[in-house]
Design an enzyme around this catalytic site. Structure first.
Site, PDB file in Angstrom:
ATOM      1  N   HIS A   1       0.845  -1.196   0.000  1.00  0.00           N
ATOM      2  CA  HIS A   1       0.000   0.000   0.000  1.00  0.00           C
ATOM      3  C   HIS A   1       0.880   1.247   0.000  1.00  0.00           C
ATOM      4  O   HIS A   1       1.821   1.344   0.776  1.00  0.00           O
ATOM      5  CB  HIS A   1      -0.916   0.017   1.233  1.00  0.00           C
ATOM      6  CG  HIS A   1      -2.140  -0.843   1.065  1.00  0.00           C
ATOM      7  ND1 HIS A   1      -3.255  -0.708   1.835  1.00  0.00           N
ATOM      8  CD2 HIS A   1      -2.407  -1.837   0.191  1.00  0.00           C
ATOM      9  CE1 HIS A   1      -4.168  -1.590   1.448  1.00  0.00           C
ATOM     10  NE2 HIS A   1      -3.672  -2.294   0.460  1.00  0.00           N
TER      11      HIS A   1
ATOM     12  N   TYR B   1      -8.840   5.098   8.448  1.00  0.00           N
ATOM     13  CA  TYR B   1      -8.907   5.362   9.899  1.00  0.00           C
ATOM     14  C   TYR B   1      -9.936   6.472  10.075  1.00  0.00           C
ATOM     15  O   TYR B   1      -9.686   7.619   9.683  1.00  0.00           O
ATOM     16  CB  TYR B   1      -7.556   5.836  10.432  1.00  0.00           C
ATOM     17  CG  TYR B   1      -6.479   4.768  10.484  1.00  0.00           C
ATOM     18  CD1 TYR B   1      -5.706   4.454   9.367  1.00  0.00           C
ATOM     19  CD2 TYR B   1      -6.217   4.078  11.664  1.00  0.00           C
ATOM     20  CE1 TYR B   1      -4.715   3.486   9.430  1.00  0.00           C
ATOM     21  CE2 TYR B   1      -5.211   3.111  11.733  1.00  0.00           C
ATOM     22  CZ  TYR B   1      -4.469   2.820  10.611  1.00  0.00           C
ATOM     23  OH  TYR B   1      -3.487   1.861  10.674  1.00  0.00           O
TER      24      TYR B   1
ATOM     25  N   PRO C   1      -3.377  -0.054  19.217  1.00  0.00           N
ATOM     26  CA  PRO C   1      -3.151  -0.501  17.835  1.00  0.00           C
ATOM     27  C   PRO C   1      -3.311   0.579  16.755  1.00  0.00           C
ATOM     28  O   PRO C   1      -3.014   0.319  15.592  1.00  0.00           O
ATOM     29  CB  PRO C   1      -4.208  -1.596  17.644  1.00  0.00           C
ATOM     30  CG  PRO C   1      -5.262  -1.306  18.649  1.00  0.00           C
ATOM     31  CD  PRO C   1      -4.579  -0.664  19.811  1.00  0.00           C
TER      32      PRO C   1
ATOM     33  N   LYS D   1       1.660  -0.345  15.215  1.00  0.00           N
ATOM     34  CA  LYS D   1       3.068  -0.417  15.612  1.00  0.00           C
ATOM     35  C   LYS D   1       3.458  -1.658  16.418  1.00  0.00           C
ATOM     36  O   LYS D   1       4.645  -1.973  16.540  1.00  0.00           O
ATOM     37  CB  LYS D   1       3.442   0.835  16.428  1.00  0.00           C
ATOM     38  CG  LYS D   1       3.520   2.098  15.600  1.00  0.00           C
ATOM     39  CD  LYS D   1       4.802   2.143  14.797  1.00  0.00           C
ATOM     40  CE  LYS D   1       4.741   3.089  13.631  1.00  0.00           C
ATOM     41  NZ  LYS D   1       4.464   2.468  12.338  1.00  0.00           N
TER      42      LYS D   1
ATOM     43  N   TYR E   1       4.361   6.449  10.394  1.00  0.00           N
ATOM     44  CA  TYR E   1       3.545   5.276  10.056  1.00  0.00           C
ATOM     45  C   TYR E   1       4.378   4.233   9.296  1.00  0.00           C
ATOM     46  O   TYR E   1       4.264   3.029   9.567  1.00  0.00           O
ATOM     47  CB  TYR E   1       2.319   5.698   9.230  1.00  0.00           C
ATOM     48  CG  TYR E   1       1.274   4.610   9.129  1.00  0.00           C
ATOM     49  CD1 TYR E   1       0.180   4.575   9.989  1.00  0.00           C
ATOM     50  CD2 TYR E   1       1.389   3.585   8.178  1.00  0.00           C
ATOM     51  CE1 TYR E   1      -0.763   3.566   9.923  1.00  0.00           C
ATOM     52  CE2 TYR E   1       0.453   2.570   8.096  1.00  0.00           C
ATOM     53  CZ  TYR E   1      -0.625   2.567   8.960  1.00  0.00           C
ATOM     54  OH  TYR E   1      -1.557   1.564   8.891  1.00  0.00           O
TER      55      TYR E   1
HETATM   56  P1  FAD Z   1       3.009 -12.389  21.525  1.00  0.00           P
HETATM   57  O1  FAD Z   1       2.468 -12.402  20.155  1.00  0.00           O
HETATM   58  O2  FAD Z   1       2.100 -12.092  22.661  1.00  0.00           O
HETATM   59  O3  FAD Z   1       3.696 -13.797  21.764  1.00  0.00           O
HETATM   60  C1  FAD Z   1       4.114 -14.219  23.040  1.00  0.00           C
HETATM   61  C2  FAD Z   1       4.087 -15.717  23.097  1.00  0.00           C
HETATM   62  O4  FAD Z   1       4.568 -16.143  24.356  1.00  0.00           O
HETATM   63  C3  FAD Z   1       2.682 -16.282  22.961  1.00  0.00           C
HETATM   64  O5  FAD Z   1       2.643 -17.265  21.945  1.00  0.00           O
HETATM   65  C4  FAD Z   1       2.360 -16.865  24.338  1.00  0.00           C
HETATM   66  O6  FAD Z   1       1.540 -18.001  24.268  1.00  0.00           O
HETATM   67  C5  FAD Z   1       3.747 -17.181  24.859  1.00  0.00           C
HETATM   68  N1  FAD Z   1       3.844 -17.167  26.324  1.00  0.00           N
HETATM   69  C6  FAD Z   1       3.259 -16.326  27.200  1.00  0.00           C
HETATM   70  N2  FAD Z   1       3.609 -16.627  28.454  1.00  0.00           N
HETATM   71  C7  FAD Z   1       4.448 -17.667  28.381  1.00  0.00           C
HETATM   72  C8  FAD Z   1       5.160 -18.420  29.343  1.00  0.00           C
HETATM   73  N3  FAD Z   1       5.056 -18.146  30.644  1.00  0.00           N
HETATM   74  N4  FAD Z   1       5.926 -19.425  28.925  1.00  0.00           N
HETATM   75  C9  FAD Z   1       6.046 -19.711  27.614  1.00  0.00           C
HETATM   76  N5  FAD Z   1       5.402 -19.029  26.642  1.00  0.00           N
HETATM   77  C10 FAD Z   1       4.618 -18.017  27.028  1.00  0.00           C
HETATM   78  N6  FAD Z   1      -0.677  -5.000  16.786  1.00  0.00           N
HETATM   79  C11 FAD Z   1      -0.903  -4.302  15.690  1.00  0.00           C
HETATM   80  O7  FAD Z   1       0.036  -3.698  15.164  1.00  0.00           O
HETATM   81  N7  FAD Z   1      -2.171  -4.279  15.130  1.00  0.00           N
HETATM   82  C12 FAD Z   1      -3.226  -4.969  15.689  1.00  0.00           C
HETATM   83  O8  FAD Z   1      -4.334  -4.933  15.183  1.00  0.00           O
HETATM   84  C13 FAD Z   1      -3.014  -5.682  16.849  1.00  0.00           C
HETATM   85  N8  FAD Z   1      -4.034  -6.353  17.434  1.00  0.00           N
HETATM   86  C14 FAD Z   1      -3.786  -7.017  18.591  1.00  0.00           C
HETATM   87  C15 FAD Z   1      -4.815  -7.692  19.233  1.00  0.00           C
HETATM   88  C16 FAD Z   1      -4.581  -8.360  20.437  1.00  0.00           C
HETATM   89  C17 FAD Z   1      -5.729  -9.076  21.141  1.00  0.00           C
HETATM   90  C18 FAD Z   1      -3.280  -8.362  21.000  1.00  0.00           C
HETATM   91  C19 FAD Z   1      -2.997  -9.071  22.317  1.00  0.00           C
HETATM   92  C20 FAD Z   1      -2.250  -7.706  20.347  1.00  0.00           C
HETATM   93  C21 FAD Z   1      -2.504  -7.031  19.147  1.00  0.00           C
HETATM   94  N9  FAD Z   1      -1.480  -6.361  18.479  1.00  0.00           N
HETATM   95  C22 FAD Z   1      -1.714  -5.680  17.360  1.00  0.00           C
HETATM   96  C23 FAD Z   1      -0.142  -6.357  18.957  1.00  0.00           C
HETATM   97  C24 FAD Z   1       0.715  -7.411  18.247  1.00  0.00           C
HETATM   98  O9  FAD Z   1      -0.064  -8.518  17.950  1.00  0.00           O
HETATM   99  C25 FAD Z   1       1.841  -7.726  19.191  1.00  0.00           C
HETATM  100  O10 FAD Z   1       2.630  -6.560  19.325  1.00  0.00           O
HETATM  101  C26 FAD Z   1       2.700  -8.902  18.756  1.00  0.00           C
HETATM  102  O11 FAD Z   1       1.969 -10.096  18.808  1.00  0.00           O
HETATM  103  C27 FAD Z   1       3.929  -9.010  19.643  1.00  0.00           C
HETATM  104  O12 FAD Z   1       4.566 -10.229  19.425  1.00  0.00           O
HETATM  105  P2  FAD Z   1       5.327 -10.971  20.589  1.00  0.00           P
HETATM  106  O13 FAD Z   1       5.904 -12.177  19.949  1.00  0.00           O
HETATM  107  O14 FAD Z   1       6.227 -10.016  21.279  1.00  0.00           O
HETATM  108  O15 FAD Z   1       4.211 -11.352  21.654  1.00  0.00           O
HETATM  109  C1  DHB Z   2      -4.837  -3.556  11.336  1.00  0.00           C
HETATM  110  C2  DHB Z   2      -4.705  -3.338  12.671  1.00  0.00           C
HETATM  111  C3  DHB Z   2      -4.237  -2.110  13.104  1.00  0.00           C
HETATM  112  O1  DHB Z   2      -4.090  -1.877  14.403  1.00  0.00           O
HETATM  113  C4  DHB Z   2      -3.936  -1.095  12.232  1.00  0.00           C
HETATM  114  O2  DHB Z   2      -3.529   0.106  12.711  1.00  0.00           O
HETATM  115  C5  DHB Z   2      -4.063  -1.332  10.898  1.00  0.00           C
HETATM  116  C6  DHB Z   2      -4.507  -2.575  10.451  1.00  0.00           C
HETATM  117  C7  DHB Z   2      -5.348  -4.870  10.872  1.00  0.00           C
HETATM  118  O3  DHB Z   2      -5.617  -5.740  11.692  1.00  0.00           O
HETATM  119  O4  DHB Z   2      -5.485  -5.045   9.659  1.00  0.00           O
END
Ligand code: FAD
Ligand code: DHB
Length: 389
Positions: free
Chosen positions: A72, A200, A292, A296, A384
């Site tokens: 995009h 947005y 979100p 980021k 962004y």
């Molecule tokens: P996570 O993806 O949380 O991965 C952590 C992993 O560690 C998980 O698989 C978990 O099961 C595991 N874990 C936890 N505790 C333990 C333990 N004690 N022992 C072993 N394993 C463990 N970001 C965006 O940019 N846009 C979005 O729309 C967006 N939507 C989101 C919606 C939700 C509900 C959430 C929670 C987050 C969202 N985010 C979004 C944020 C984005 O998904 C996260 O920043 C990203 O997943 C970070 O990755 P991570 O690997 O650091 O953590």
């Molecule tokens: C999506 C989620 C976001 O938080 C965002 O800023 C843009 C896109 C998505 O899930 O597609």
């Protein structure tokens, strides 16, 4: 030593860090609490900064993203019926990639399987020990049996609710937090997007985001009170509300259909400092959460991994510890700027319950300023598409 780096958490941060380290000949073991199917069923982020795209390519997992992802050039921000186009490419020379976190995670699992990396699913009661000794160790329970791994370093990639951050003594970490008084209700549906780029939308009824995964799969969100439950929102109610928050020219193109996933996520800004405690390093959501609105969360996890994989590689291969000593400060410098941007986008686009009449005027003025000032649009675009690593 059983392995060089134990990685707690098999989400995107843990998998990408492992993949990059393995490609440099460094041995890792990943300990994940959930089953793989559960990790892959979580619908989360959808937008990759170009730096994240390049990192995934460098990790050898870019092929499907390059085939199936959508590039995009810009996005829309709206104020009622006014649509402000932010042309990222014209303003910064950079673009973003629409490719879901679920797909990124799937690609990383496949690549890690091909590398033969040990990923232990279903671990319980993880304990991180000996962080100030000559080597660290990690204990966990698997199928009722306690196990122990020794290693040089531990990467805490276990998300906001994980154990890694809490291993740092409470009086040695500082936490900064802002909890927002609303959440995002999101649905996934096999319908075509209302627009070629994301929208947005700031509306008097609250925020909405029209996002997508491909030409026949949309991800749409509306701001909801924290007290709302998913069961309160039938598909019909969701589409009705979503449509009312979009500008008329987008709403008239809306095609609705059944949801295939529906969930509510609370919004929070959170940072825990420092990111290093002896032989332990915090990465991604284990250390910080952004609302979100600026897309980021996943991208910040990728930039943390960028800094940490360089630092661990230098320490393990040449004994040079400058990188690991500087990791926390280097990553936090970028994290705080993304915090600011995500907070600003959230404030500019959401309606806060009980707010005064001044607040809505400030949002409107911010969007008018964006519409009229290329400098303002460039600033938004620069943040962004992602600040440099
Ligand atoms: P996570 O993806 O949380 O991965 C952590 C992993 O560690 C998980 O698989 C978990 O099961 C595991 N874990 C936890 N505790 C333990 C333990 N004690 N022992 C072993 N394993 C463990 N970001 C965006 O940019 N846009 C979005 O729309 C967006 N939507 C989101 C919606 C939700 C509900 C959430 C929670 C987050 C969202 N985010 C979004 C944020 C984005 O998904 C996260 O920043 C990203 O997943 C970070 O990755 P991570 O690997 O650091 O953590
Ligand atoms: C999506 C989620 C976001 O938080 C965002 O800023 C843009 C896109 C998505 O899930 O597609």
């Amino acid at each position: 030593m059983d392995t060089q780096v134990v990685i707690i958490g098999g989400g995107p941060s843990g998998l990408l860090l492992s993949q990059l380290l393995n490609r440099e000949g460094i041995a890792t073991v990943i300990l994940e609490r959930s089953g793989r199917a559960h990790v892959l069923s979580r619908i989360r982020a959808g937008i990759l900064e170009w730096g994240s795209v390049e990192m995934l390519r460098e990790a050898g997992v870019g092929a499907r993203m390059d085939r199936e992802g959508f590039v995009h050039d810009g996005t829309y921000l709206t104020d009622e019926d006014q649509m402000v186009h932010i042309d990222f490419h014209a303003l910064t020379g950079k673009r973003v990639m629409v490719y879901g976190q679920t797909e990124v995670t799937q690609d990383l699992y496949r690549a890690q399987d091909a590398m033969g990396t040990t990923i232990v699913h279903g671990v319980e009661d993880v304990r991180i020990l000996d962080l100030d000794g000559a080597q660290a160790s990690v204990e966990y329970v698997l199928n009722g049996e306690r196990k122990r791994l020794s290693c040089a370093y531990v990467a805490g990639c276990d998300g906001f609710h994980g154990v890694s951050r809490k291993t740092i003594p409470e009086d040695r970490r500082r936490e900064f937090e802002r909890v927002y008084p609303f959440g995002w209700l999101g649905i996934l549906s096999h319908t075509p997007p209302v627009s070629d780029e994301l929208i947005y939308a700031n509306s008097p009824r609250g925020f909405a985001l029209a996002s997508m995964r491909n030409a026949n799969l949309v991800r749409c969100y509306v701001q909801v009170p924290l007290s709302d439950k998913v069961e309160d929102w039938s598909d019909a109610r969701f589409w009705e509300e979503f449509s009312r928050r979009l500008p008329a020219q987008a709403a008239e193109r809306l095609v609705t259909g059944p949801s295939i996933e529906k969930s509510i996520a609370p919004l929070r800004s959170f940072v825990s400092e420092p990111l290093r405690w002896g032989r332990l390093f915090l990465v991604g959501d284990a250390a910080h959460i952004v609302p979100p609105t600026g897309a980021k969360g996943l991208n910040l996890a990728v930039s943390d991994v960028f800094y940490l994989h360089q630092a661990l590689s230098a320490a393990l291969k040449t004994g040079d510890e400058t990188g690991i000593d500087g990791y926390s400060a280097r990553a936090l410098n970028r994290i705080w700027k993304a915090m600011r941007f995500s907070w600003q986008m959230t404030t500019m686009l959401h309606r806060f319950d009980g707010e005064d009449s001044f607040a809505a005027q400030m949002r409107r003025a911010s969007l008018r300023h964006l519409a009229e000032s290329e400098t303002a649009r460039r600033d938004l675009a620069e943040n962004y598409v992602g600040l440099p690593y």
